[in-house]
Design a protein around this motif. Structure first.
Motif, PDB file in Angstrom:
ATOM      1  N   LEU A   1      -2.050 -10.446  -2.915  1.00 60.42           N
ATOM      2  CA  LEU A   1      -1.846  -9.330  -1.258  1.00 60.42           C
ATOM      3  C   LEU A   1      -2.389  -7.912  -1.093  1.00 60.42           C
ATOM      4  N   ARG A   2      -3.441  -7.651  -2.045  1.00 62.89           N
ATOM      5  CA  ARG A   2      -3.942  -6.345  -1.699  1.00 62.89           C
ATOM      6  C   ARG A   2      -5.406  -7.297  -0.776  1.00 62.89           C
TER       7      ARG A   2
ATOM      8  N   TYR B   1       5.417  -7.001  -1.107  1.00 65.52           N
ATOM      9  CA  TYR B   1       4.775  -6.713  -0.329  1.00 65.52           C
ATOM     10  C   TYR B   1       5.440  -6.669   1.308  1.00 65.52           C
TER      11      TYR B   1
END
Length: 336
Positions: free
Chosen positions: A55-56, A94
């Motif tokens: 997700l980064r 997120y």
């Protein structure tokens, strides 16, 4: 109002596909399945959690949405390999623009008869309610997008009726089982959208999952109702192009087709609208005249109501159980 294009991404790995999505600066959609971790350590493939570090890589995207992977889970695994609690925990990991409720798709590949379609509607309703409860626990209920399912236009109405209390002006609803659907006909994509347009309150808008590009011109009369569509069709066109050219389907080729696909959809959305003749919703299923079949139908209805209310789990419909339940109903009617 206009219809927004959301790019479906096959993964969040760094490379040409993600770079192209950043360059286009359109919202992106990732599937929960694309973020899954699997293990063969115990001698079989099993789901073991999420690849949260991926997700980064969403940094630089216009925004990111999350899909529950309902069709993939049903077609590939026979059901969700993760729990709803696992899925909502992913949604909380997120700041997704929106995340879709888990749902039980009803494409012909998955639901092969009418009874199975209706069973999966009941499970979808329950999954929506459970996702909202879990979302409230995580403090992310405001980004939850309910998802409705159906084969016929009136099937979707059943889901809407069950979720009515959570639908207010400004609400966004996901419409599932759309990508393999014909555009035309009484159960076609436009018949579904037209029926939903007639029954939904003003201000409630729709996200149509996986709508094919050839349908966009027919959606233009519904821009007041359709907020967005998503697709990963550019991946299919890249595969076809690679096959014709005798080359491998590289991420660079897929990224190129992504840009071409977006340009083609934007051109369609700026073109003239097309209209189809209005179709009446399919008539509801007739009640069976045979006493035993009527008992089976009543048993199914009662079990589905218990699933929707939360008194039974999603997957607690089994053929022997339905027959036993129906036998009790049948005997009661004979005795009465």
């Amino acid at each position: 109002m206009s219809i927004e294009i959301i790019i479906g991404l096959p993964h969040l790995s760094e490379g040409p596909i993600l770079a192209q999505a950043r360059n286009l600066q359109l919202p992106a959609l990732i599937s929960a399945n694309a973020l899954s971790r699997w293990s063969d350590r115990r001698g079989w493939r099993e789901w073991v959690g999420w690849r949260l570090t991926r997700l980064r890589n969403a940094k630089g995207l216009s925004s990111l949405c999350l899909d529950s992977a309902g069709f993939v889970a049903a077609a590939r695994y026979g059901g969700f390999p993760w729990s709803l609690a696992d899925y909502v925990a992913l949604a909380a990991a997120y700041p997704f623009r929106w995340w879709a409720s888990a749902d039980y798709c009803v494409e012909a590949e998955v639901a092969q008869d009418r009874e199975e379609v209706i069973d999966r509607l009941a499970r979808t309703i329950r999954a929506n309610r459970d996702c909202r409860r879990l979302a409230e626990d995580h403090g992310i209920a405001e980004t939850l997008m309910p998802v409705i399912q159906g084969r016929r236009p009136t099937d979707y109405e059943r889901c809407v009726d069950a979720l009515w209390g959570s639908l207010t002006p400004g609400s966004l609803i996901g419409v599932g089982s759309m990508c393999r659907r014909d555009i035309h006909g009484p159960e076609g994509l436009i018949a579904v959208v037209d029926h939903l347009d007639q029954i939904l309150p003003a201000g409630v808008r729709l996200h149509a999952f996986g709508v094919k590009g050839s349908a966009l011109a027919f959606l233009l009369p519904f821009t007041h109702r359709i907020a967005s569509i998503d697709s990963q069709a550019y991946g299919v066109s890249a595969r076809q192009a690679a096959h014709r050219s005798g080359v491998s389907k590289s991420d660079r080729l897929v990224a190129s087709h992504m840009a071409q696909w977006v340009a083609a959809q934007q051109a369609r959305l700026s073109g003239p609208p097309l209209r189809l003749p209005h179709h009446r919703p399919t008539d509801p299923d007739a009640a069976p005249s045979d006493s035993w079949k009527a008992a089976i139908a009543q048993a199914r209805t009662e079990i589905r109501e218990l699933i929707e209310s939360g008194d039974l789990d999603h997957d607690e419909i089994t053929a022997p159980w339905i027959e036993q339940w129906a036998a009790d109903i049948y005997r009661e009617k004979l005795a009465g």
